[in-house]
Design a protein around this motif. Structure first.
Motif, PDB file in Angstrom:
ATOM      1  N   THR A 591       0.836  -1.198   0.000  1.00  0.00           N
ATOM      2  CA  THR A 591       0.000   0.000   0.000  1.00  0.00           C
ATOM      3  C   THR A 591       0.870   1.247   0.000  1.00  0.00           C
ATOM      4  N   SER A 592       0.377   2.281  -0.696  1.00  0.00           N
ATOM      5  CA  SER A 592       1.018   3.602  -0.718  1.00  0.00           C
ATOM      6  C   SER A 592       2.513   3.488  -1.011  1.00  0.00           C
ATOM      7  N   LEU A 593       2.827   2.890  -2.142  1.00  0.00           N
ATOM      8  CA  LEU A 593       4.222   2.612  -2.473  1.00  0.00           C
ATOM      9  C   LEU A 593       4.922   3.840  -3.042  1.00  0.00           C
ATOM     10  N   SER A 594       6.207   3.968  -2.717  1.00  0.00           N
ATOM     11  CA  SER A 594       7.088   4.965  -3.314  1.00  0.00           C
ATOM     12  C   SER A 594       8.250   4.232  -3.965  1.00  0.00           C
ATOM     13  N   TYR A 595       8.766   4.826  -5.034  1.00  0.00           N
ATOM     14  CA  TYR A 595       9.834   4.183  -5.789  1.00  0.00           C
ATOM     15  C   TYR A 595      11.024   5.127  -5.907  1.00  0.00           C
ATOM     16  N   GLN A 596      12.227   4.569  -5.812  1.00  0.00           N
ATOM     17  CA  GLN A 596      13.443   5.328  -6.072  1.00  0.00           C
ATOM     18  C   GLN A 596      14.412   4.439  -6.842  1.00  0.00           C
ATOM     19  N   TRP A 597      14.636   4.792  -8.123  1.00  0.00           N
ATOM     20  CA  TRP A 597      15.543   4.017  -8.958  1.00  0.00           C
ATOM     21  C   TRP A 597      16.973   4.431  -8.687  1.00  0.00           C
ATOM     22  N   GLN A 598      17.877   3.463  -8.822  1.00  0.00           N
ATOM     23  CA  GLN A 598      19.295   3.704  -8.596  1.00  0.00           C
ATOM     24  C   GLN A 598      20.101   3.165  -9.769  1.00  0.00           C
ATOM     25  N   LYS A 599      21.209   3.860 -10.044  1.00  0.00           N
ATOM     26  CA  LYS A 599      22.173   3.400 -11.036  1.00  0.00           C
ATOM     27  C   LYS A 599      23.499   3.168 -10.322  1.00  0.00           C
ATOM     28  N   ASN A 600      23.963   1.936 -10.369  1.00  0.00           N
ATOM     29  CA  ASN A 600      25.208   1.558  -9.694  1.00  0.00           C
ATOM     30  C   ASN A 600      25.194   1.964  -8.230  1.00  0.00           C
ATOM     31  N   GLY A 601      24.014   1.792  -7.583  1.00  0.00           N
ATOM     32  CA  GLY A 601      23.890   2.049  -6.161  1.00  0.00           C
ATOM     33  C   GLY A 601      23.624   3.483  -5.781  1.00  0.00           C
ATOM     34  N   THR A 602      23.546   4.399  -6.752  1.00  0.00           N
ATOM     35  CA  THR A 602      23.330   5.819  -6.472  1.00  0.00           C
ATOM     36  C   THR A 602      21.947   6.226  -6.964  1.00  0.00           C
ATOM     37  N   ASP A 603      21.194   6.959  -6.112  1.00  0.00           N
ATOM     38  CA  ASP A 603      19.854   7.399  -6.481  1.00  0.00           C
ATOM     39  C   ASP A 603      19.884   8.233  -7.757  1.00  0.00           C
ATOM     40  N   ILE A 604      18.871   8.029  -8.608  1.00  0.00           N
ATOM     41  CA  ILE A 604      18.712   8.806  -9.836  1.00  0.00           C
ATOM     42  C   ILE A 604      17.672   9.882  -9.565  1.00  0.00           C
ATOM     43  N   GLY A 609       9.117   6.455 -10.249  1.00  0.00           N
ATOM     44  CA  GLY A 609       7.934   5.725 -10.678  1.00  0.00           C
ATOM     45  C   GLY A 609       8.192   4.235 -10.711  1.00  0.00           C
ATOM     46  N   ALA A 610       7.143   3.486 -11.072  1.00  0.00           N
ATOM     47  CA  ALA A 610       7.280   2.037 -11.157  1.00  0.00           C
ATOM     48  C   ALA A 610       8.128   1.628 -12.351  1.00  0.00           C
ATOM     49  N   SER A 611       8.417   2.556 -13.253  1.00  0.00           N
ATOM     50  CA  SER A 611       9.320   2.284 -14.367  1.00  0.00           C
ATOM     51  C   SER A 611      10.255   3.474 -14.529  1.00  0.00           C
ATOM     52  N   TYR A 612      11.382   3.211 -15.177  1.00  0.00           N
ATOM     53  CA  TYR A 612      12.371   4.263 -15.398  1.00  0.00           C
ATOM     54  C   TYR A 612      12.950   4.097 -16.793  1.00  0.00           C
ATOM     55  N   THR A 613      12.969   5.199 -17.551  1.00  0.00           N
ATOM     56  CA  THR A 613      13.554   5.212 -18.881  1.00  0.00           C
ATOM     57  C   THR A 613      14.829   6.030 -18.850  1.00  0.00           C
ATOM     58  N   THR A 614      15.917   5.431 -19.304  1.00  0.00           N
ATOM     59  CA  THR A 614      17.218   6.086 -19.269  1.00  0.00           C
ATOM     60  C   THR A 614      17.313   7.175 -20.329  1.00  0.00           C
ATOM     61  N   PRO A 615      18.252   8.092 -20.177  1.00  0.00           N
ATOM     62  CA  PRO A 615      18.607   8.977 -21.289  1.00  0.00           C
ATOM     63  C   PRO A 615      19.240   8.144 -22.403  1.00  0.00           C
ATOM     64  N   PRO A 616      19.443   8.724 -23.583  1.00  0.00           N
ATOM     65  CA  PRO A 616      20.130   7.978 -24.647  1.00  0.00           C
ATOM     66  C   PRO A 616      21.458   7.412 -24.141  1.00  0.00           C
ATOM     67  N   ALA A 617      21.656   6.123 -24.362  1.00  0.00           N
ATOM     68  CA  ALA A 617      22.800   5.425 -23.780  1.00  0.00           C
ATOM     69  C   ALA A 617      24.091   5.727 -24.538  1.00  0.00           C
ATOM     70  N   THR A 618      25.192   5.714 -23.789  1.00  0.00           N
ATOM     71  CA  THR A 618      26.530   5.806 -24.367  1.00  0.00           C
ATOM     72  C   THR A 618      27.291   4.543 -23.974  1.00  0.00           C
ATOM     73  N   LEU A 619      28.440   4.338 -24.610  1.00  0.00           N
ATOM     74  CA  LEU A 619      29.248   3.160 -24.285  1.00  0.00           C
ATOM     75  C   LEU A 619      29.723   3.190 -22.840  1.00  0.00           C
ATOM     76  N   ALA A 620      29.794   4.382 -22.249  1.00  0.00           N
ATOM     77  CA  ALA A 620      30.198   4.480 -20.842  1.00  0.00           C
ATOM     78  C   ALA A 620      29.156   3.870 -19.914  1.00  0.00           C
ATOM     79  N   ASP A 621      27.902   3.727 -20.395  1.00  0.00           N
ATOM     80  CA  ASP A 621      26.843   3.140 -19.577  1.00  0.00           C
ATOM     81  C   ASP A 621      26.870   1.620 -19.614  1.00  0.00           C
ATOM     82  N   ASN A 622      27.678   1.038 -20.488  1.00  0.00           N
ATOM     83  CA  ASN A 622      27.692  -0.422 -20.619  1.00  0.00           C
ATOM     84  C   ASN A 622      28.080  -1.077 -19.294  1.00  0.00           C
ATOM     85  N   GLY A 623      27.284  -2.047 -18.876  1.00  0.00           N
ATOM     86  CA  GLY A 623      27.552  -2.749 -17.627  1.00  0.00           C
ATOM     87  C   GLY A 623      26.944  -2.103 -16.405  1.00  0.00           C
ATOM     88  N   SER A 624      26.283  -0.956 -16.554  1.00  0.00           N
ATOM     89  CA  SER A 624      25.652  -0.307 -15.410  1.00  0.00           C
ATOM     90  C   SER A 624      24.520  -1.171 -14.874  1.00  0.00           C
TER      91      SER A 624
END
Length: 651
Positions: A591-604, A609-624
């Motif tokens: 009930t009354s859920l909140s969401y916080q997405w993280q990238k490599n352990g750091t809050d974004i 929301g229940a879903s997260y869309t990344t910015p346009p990816a670069t090769l530096a994001d590979n493996g994140s």
């Protein structure tokens, strides 16, 4: 005195710097080397390499087997000068101290020094340097400008050993009870009352007492209980001289600490241990094997002043293996979990199993290595189970504590029309039909309402709905019509005067399946009722030729009790090419859920929301790795990580 196989040799030296390497190869003599003209020279190395910094000297003390790397500068010495390298060490056992001037002794010249130097015509004469003109320029670096590589100190010690140098006297009247009869190495004991050290001599054949663990760093405190100095040599290992400290065998350590001599600041394998002093050395052993340590006075090492020592890998301590069945428990529901503990093959009995984290509990394994513990998790997350037993390294495993399932009652019977029409009712004063058949939103069937003539009363309804007053409910259903005409949903008293019960909702239908959800609070009655009618009202929307499809009707009470969050579907890994976005989503309960997405352990920032869309990816994001923390007032849970794979654009 013999040098490189020759007695009292000479060496022609040009007016340049020379690098000389000295090794005291005498069987028992301590050498104190000096130039007869008093000139200085610079020591830059010892047995194990360079010193920490160059040491300017005019005398060089070498015990048996000690080595020194020395630079002597003859540049400003006149051509034709002969310089004698002298030994002013004693012609007797050395006990430390300084020599008297050549030709004097402390008996006839009290205060001149501690001992008479060697005979300058024999044992005091080492070799001669004969200075000639330089034939080529001297391109070497002046000794006072040399910078030596730093000496890295050893780390903290794992152990301190107390060792002793000892002498035994004859116990026979035939020899006049002479001392010493033998020199021996040994260990040290301390008086329980005074703390005074006592040497414990040991023979070569006695049990090995210096058993070093491979990879360990140790300090050896070498107590010299004899009246002489001894060059102590360790095989296999280089060490650093830590310091020396005067001690009194009767009263314990009473003296001050002195730092290593300037020529002892590098790596060594032989050190002079002075009488009445503790000589401290520090070493790290990297090669396993059986070795010796001994006095390098040959008459001593051949007469019991040698002991073996070992360097061995640490014993392998077996690790406990612990498994659990089941591995998942429900919060608030006590569950018997069977833990099995083995050494990898054989069951281990009497092992203690302890729970920590979101549950507590203990138990001890039986002869089969099993123990059953009732696990009552207090919150979602991980429960760590640790097995311990003497002689073993601890083993661990984890359990997952999940939220209890949320049971929500649907007040609508036959909500998906899988059981036919009952108890649904249909009425129209126009012309229309109600059938149950495909297509369905979920399952196999749905309600199909077809109208050939529109009327002023067209409805599909279900009666006898039980409701509570002033209570929050949620209605959801799937629907569409062939024309996209809308539909109205009402909740009212099923008999006249058809009192409204709080729901009146119009759904904007399309021409394909869509889910519609609305919440409302009941009104129009003061106590519980069972006469509610859920009505799909088609006036004035339905026209001749319209067909409506309705499925998966749910009327549920909205929970007011917070429910722990739980994850039904974790985020899945995504693969994109550079420039594309990736969407991660999670399906969670609670009930009354909140969401916080993280990238490599750091809050974004903003990813809540229940879903997260990344910015346009670069090769530096590979493996994140992306994950989401789902929280409410009761608790939180973190999803599994999902890996983003970014590929380069293929030309």
């Amino acid at each position: 005195m013999m040098v490189n196989g020759r007695t009292w040799p000479y060496l022609n030296v040009e007016q340049k710097q020379y690098r000389l390497r000295f090794l005291n190869g005498d069987n028992s003599r301590f050498l104190i080397l000096q130039m007869d003209n008093g000139m200085n020279f610079t020591q830059i190395g010892a047995e194990g390499g360079f010193l920490a910094s160059p040491a300017m000297l005019n005398r060089l003390l070498l015990g048996g087997a000690e080595r020194a790397d020395v630079i002597v500068n003859f540049t400003n010495i006149p051509v034709g000068t002969n310089i004698t390298l002298q030994n002013v060490g004693p012609d007797e056992p050395f006990g430390g101290g300084v020599p008297c001037p050549i030709g004097q002794d402390p008996i006839t010249n009290p205060g001149c020094g501690d001992f008479a130097p060697a005979n300058p015509a024999t044992t005091g004469r080492v070799m001669q340097f004969r200075v000639v003109a330089a034939t080529t320029p001297d391109t070497s670096t002046p000794a006072d400008q040399i910078t030596l590589p730093p000496i890295v100190p050893l780390g903290a010690e794992n152990k301190v050993r107390n060792l002793s140098l000892n002498e035994e006297c004859s116990n026979s009247s035939l020899t006049g009870f002479q001392c010493p009869k033998a020199a021996l190495l040994g260990t040290v004991m301390f008086n329980a009352t005074t703390g005074a050290p006592m040497g414990m001599p040991m023979m070569w054949g006695d049990a090995v007492t210096e058993n070093v663990t491979l990879g360990d760093t140790e300090i050896w405190d070498i107590y010299d209980f004899t009246v002489d100095a001894h060059p102590i040599h360790l095989h296999q290992v280089m060490f650093q001289v830590v310091n020396r400290e005067v001690f009194d065998p009767a009263f314990g350590v009473v003296g001050t600490i002195t730092l290593p001599e300037p020529g002892e600041t590098g790596w060594k394998d032989t050190v002079i241990a002075y009488p009445g002093q503790i000589t401290r050395i520090k070493a790290r052993w990297d090669i396993a094997g059986l070795y010796v340590w001994h006095c390098h006075i040959l008459e001593h090492e051949e007469n019991e002043m040698m002991r073996p020592y070992t360097v061995s890998a640490p014993p392998v301590v077996p690790k406990l293996n612990i498994t659990a069945t089941p591995t998942t428990v429900t919060v608030g529901v006590p569950t018997n979990v069977n833990f099995t503990v083995t050494d990898g093959v054989t069951p281990v009995s009497n092992a203690a199993v302890t729970l920590s984290g979101n549950a507590t509990g203990t138990g001890t394994t039986n002869v089969n290595g099993n123990v059953v513990i009732s696990v009552n998790a207090t919150a979602q997350g991980t429960i760590t189970s640790t097995a311990t037993s003497t002689g073993y390294t601890d083993g661990t495993t984890t359990l997952s504590a999940i939220a209890p399932p949320v049971t929500i009652q649907n007040l609508i019977k036959n909500p998906g029309f899988e059981s036919g029409k009952t108890p649904w009712l249909f009425y129209t004063n126009g012309v229309g039909t109600f059938n149950v058949w495909p297509p369905a939103y979920a399952g196999n069937n749905s309600a199909r309402l077809a109208f050939s003539t529109a009327g002023t009363n067209m409805q599909l309804y279900q009666q006898g709905v039980a409701l509570e007053p002033n209570t929050r409910y949620q209605l959801s259903f799937a629907a569409y019509s062939n024309t996209g005409h809308d539909i109205r949903v009402r909740l009212l008293k099923q008999v006249t005067p058809y009192t409204p019960y709080g729901l009146d909702y119009t759904a904007n239908l399309g021409t394909s399946w869509a889910v519609f959800t609305t919440q409302f609070t009941t009104s129009g009655f003061a106590s519980n009722v069972t006469d509610g009618r859920l009505q799909f009202w088609l006036v004035p929307f339905a026209k001749a030729g319209d067909t409506y499809y309705i499925d998966n009707v749910r009327l549920e009470k909205v929970s007011t009790t917070p429910v722990l969050p739980g994850i039904v579907t974790h985020p899945a890994g995504q693969t994109v090419v550079t420039g594309q976005t990736a969407t991660f989503s999670v399906v969670a309960t609670g009930t009354s859920l909140s969401y916080q997405w993280q990238k490599n352990g750091t809050d974004i920032a903003g990813a809540t929301g229940a879903s997260y869309t990344t910015p346009p990816a670069t090769l530096a994001d590979n493996g994140s790795v992306f994950r989401v923390n789902v929280t409410n007032s009761v608790g939180s849970i973190i999803s599994n990580g999902a890996v983003l794979t970014v590929l380069p654009v293929t030309p």
